[in-house]
Design a protein around this motif. Structure first.
Motif, short mmCIF file in Angstrom:
data_model
loop_
_atom_site.label_atom_id
_atom_site.label_comp_id
_atom_site.label_asym_id
_atom_site.label_seq_id
_atom_site.Cartn_x
_atom_site.Cartn_y
_atom_site.Cartn_z
N GLU A 1 17.38 -5.26 -5.04
CA GLU A 1 18.22 -6.46 -5.10
C GLU A 1 17.93 -7.39 -3.92
N LEU A 2 17.75 -6.79 -2.74
CA LEU A 2 17.39 -7.60 -1.56
C LEU A 2 16.07 -8.32 -1.79
N ALA A 3 15.08 -7.61 -2.32
CA ALA A 3 13.77 -8.21 -2.57
C ALA A 3 13.87 -9.33 -3.59
N ARG A 4 14.66 -9.11 -4.65
CA ARG A 4 14.84 -10.15 -5.67
C ARG A 4 15.49 -11.38 -5.06
N THR A 5 16.49 -11.17 -4.20
CA THR A 5 17.17 -12.27 -3.54
C THR A 5 16.21 -13.05 -2.65
N ALA A 6 15.29 -12.33 -2.00
CA ALA A 6 14.32 -12.98 -1.10
C ALA A 6 13.25 -13.75 -1.87
N GLY A 7 13.11 -13.47 -3.17
CA GLY A 7 12.12 -14.19 -3.97
C GLY A 7 10.87 -13.40 -4.25
N VAL A 8 10.99 -12.06 -4.30
CA VAL A 8 9.83 -11.20 -4.50
C VAL A 8 9.91 -10.53 -5.88
N ASP A 9 8.78 -10.38 -6.51
CA ASP A 9 8.68 -9.66 -7.77
C ASP A 9 8.35 -8.20 -7.45
N VAL A 10 9.30 -7.30 -7.68
CA VAL A 10 9.10 -5.87 -7.41
C VAL A 10 8.34 -5.25 -8.59
N VAL A 11 7.13 -4.77 -8.33
CA VAL A 11 6.30 -4.23 -9.41
C VAL A 11 6.31 -2.71 -9.46
N ASP A 12 6.77 -2.06 -8.40
CA ASP A 12 6.80 -0.60 -8.41
C ASP A 12 7.66 -0.12 -7.25
N THR A 13 8.19 1.09 -7.37
CA THR A 13 8.92 1.73 -6.26
C THR A 13 8.30 3.10 -6.01
N VAL A 14 8.22 3.47 -4.77
CA VAL A 14 7.63 4.75 -4.37
C VAL A 14 8.68 5.54 -3.59
N LEU A 15 8.95 6.75 -4.07
CA LEU A 15 9.89 7.64 -3.38
C LEU A 15 9.16 8.92 -3.01
N GLN A 16 9.12 9.23 -1.72
CA GLN A 16 8.53 10.48 -1.26
C GLN A 16 9.61 11.32 -0.61
N VAL A 17 9.65 12.60 -0.96
CA VAL A 17 10.62 13.54 -0.37
C VAL A 17 9.89 14.38 0.67
N ARG A 18 10.39 14.36 1.90
CA ARG A 18 9.78 15.11 3.00
C ARG A 18 10.87 15.83 3.80
N ASP A 19 10.44 16.79 4.60
CA ASP A 19 11.39 17.45 5.51
C ASP A 19 11.92 16.46 6.53
N ARG A 20 11.05 15.58 7.00
CA ARG A 20 11.44 14.51 7.92
C ARG A 20 10.42 13.38 7.83
N LEU A 21 10.80 12.21 8.33
CA LEU A 21 9.90 11.06 8.30
C LEU A 21 8.68 11.34 9.16
N ASP A 22 7.53 10.87 8.72
CA ASP A 22 6.33 10.94 9.56
C ASP A 22 6.54 10.01 10.75
N PRO A 23 6.46 10.51 11.98
CA PRO A 23 6.75 9.65 13.15
C PRO A 23 5.76 8.50 13.32
N ARG A 24 4.58 8.61 12.72
CA ARG A 24 3.57 7.56 12.91
C ARG A 24 3.58 6.54 11.77
N ARG A 25 3.68 7.04 10.50
CA ARG A 25 3.52 6.13 9.37
C ARG A 25 4.71 6.16 8.41
N VAL A 26 5.76 6.91 8.72
CA VAL A 26 6.92 7.11 7.84
C VAL A 26 6.50 7.94 6.63
N LEU A 27 5.52 7.43 5.84
CA LEU A 27 4.91 8.19 4.76
C LEU A 27 3.84 9.12 5.32
N GLY A 28 3.50 10.14 4.55
CA GLY A 28 2.32 10.92 4.90
C GLY A 28 1.07 10.10 4.68
N LYS A 29 -0.02 10.44 5.35
CA LYS A 29 -1.25 9.65 5.25
C LYS A 29 -1.79 9.63 3.82
#
Length: 374
Positions: A46-74
């Motif tokens: 909803e925030l992205a739509r309000t800002a004027g962006v077309d959301v084409v996909d969402t990515v959800l990754q489940v981890r024990d904790r956030l990667d301290p360098r990239r948030v996502l795994g490499k």
């Protein structure tokens, strides 16, 4: 690559700020992490739509904790970058506040524009600020956000020229350097203090007139502006978007017994509101501090309504506004099923209304009159 290029030419981009992929990393250690992740991705969309962006996909990754360098795994980040190429997405929007080093690390792996949740909210505020006061508050928040990043050689900032994440008065001053930025921050804080003093004088004059004040508060997009319009016959901007209102708006409401009340609409709350933005807009809520009654408006049709109530209650407490008498107003009940709408009628702590149905507002008006005469 040739195939991606061919598909890219066939796609029509309707959003003014291009196409984006949303990214969220859920931590297993947190309670109800999948439910929370779903709610957060829905809100980020909803925030992205309000800002004027077309959301084409969402990515959800489940981890024990956030990667301290990239948030996502490499490996997952490589997948996301490839997916962006397939879908012709130019932006990655992370549902996390990225540190300067994290943004730099992610940017070193891709030519995509990298935006975090704070930048997205700042961008919306930059687009919607109308008053001089609001524009100063947005610029102050933007500069405070950018200051820690000016010291790093982070080309992720250089990619934000134009479009989402690159708007607003603060963004235009990112090249002036750390020292000049700090000077600008001090200057803006001084101007906002003076504006705050002027607002204080106006509130004193209003208090001397003896007119009761009712402030509408609540989570963003709960229907606060629509309710203000319905109660007072005003024409305040009311859109089905997040943060449609940034500047407080006050209108007068006249009761049948010739009694007048001032009703004020305020900027909506949101979970994890960026700290710098919260500090910059703190002055906005000075209007609420002098209220005789708060209308806490909730979108009854939102699956996360209970979480929105807790978020708003927490922010009101942080602002020292929880001492003011409050009515809990469940809006948009017309969007509920028959059983859910019927259940609300038996709750003594809730006033169910539909801001688009004048008849449903009569119990609310009667209760406002009772509270103000108590």
């Amino acid at each position: 690559e040739d195939e991606f290029g061919r598909q890219r030419r066939l796609r029509v981009n309707e959003a003014k700020d291009g196409r984006a992929i949303l990214v969220h990393v859920a931590e297993k250690s947190k309670k109800d992490f999948l439910e929370r992740a779903t709610d957060r991705l829905r809100e980020l969309s909803e925030l992205a739509r309000t800002a004027g962006v077309d959301v084409v996909d969402t990515v959800l990754q489940v981890r024990d904790r956030l990667d301290p360098r990239r948030v996502l795994g490499k490996g997952k980040l490589d997948e996301v970058v490839l997916r962006a190429a397939e879908l012709d997405a130019a932006t990655l929007i992370f549902d996390h506040d990225l540190s300067a080093r994290q943004a730099s690390e992610i940017s070193s792996h891709t030519d995509l524009k990298v935006i975090d949740r704070t930048q997205l909210i700042l961008d919306i505020f930059a687009q919607r600020a109308e008053s001089a006061d609001g524009k100063l508050q947005v610029e102050l928040a933007q500069l405070k956000y950018a200051l820690p990043r000016l010291g790093l050689k982070d080309d992720s900032l250089s990619r934000l020229t134009g479009g989402i994440g690159g708007r607003g008065p603060g963004e235009t001053k990112l090249e002036i350097g750390r020292r000049r930025a700090k000077e600008r921050v001090s200057h803006l804080e001084g101007r906002l203090k003076r504006l705050s003093a002027e607002r204080g004088e106006r509130r004193k004059r209003r208090a001397r007139a003896g007119i009761p004040i009712v402030s509408i508060v609540g989570y963003t997009n709960a229907g606060k502006s629509t309710l203000l319009n319905a109660l007072t016959g005003a024409d305040a901007v009311a859109e089905d978007k997040l943060f449609a209102t940034l500047d407080p708006r006050s209108r007068r409401l006249r009761f049948p017994e010739e009694r007048e009340v001032v009703i004020t609409d305020t900027v909506g709350f949101i979970r994890d509101l960026p700290e710098d933005l919260f500090a910059a807009f703190r002055a906005t809520f000075e209007e609420v501090a002098d209220a005789d009654l708060l209308l806490h408006v909730v979108d009854a049709s939102d699956p996360a309504a209970e979480h929105h109530i807790r978020t708003t209650d927490g922010l009101l407490k942080e602002l020292d506004l929880d001492r003011i008498p409050r009515l809990l107003v469940y809006n948009k009940v017309d969007r509920l099923g028959a059983d859910a709408a019927r259940a609300l009628k038996f709750r003594e702590d809730v006033l169910p209304v539909s801001a688009t149905n004048q008849q449903s507002l009569q119990p609310l008006l009667r209760q406002i009159a009772v509270e103000l005469t108590a």
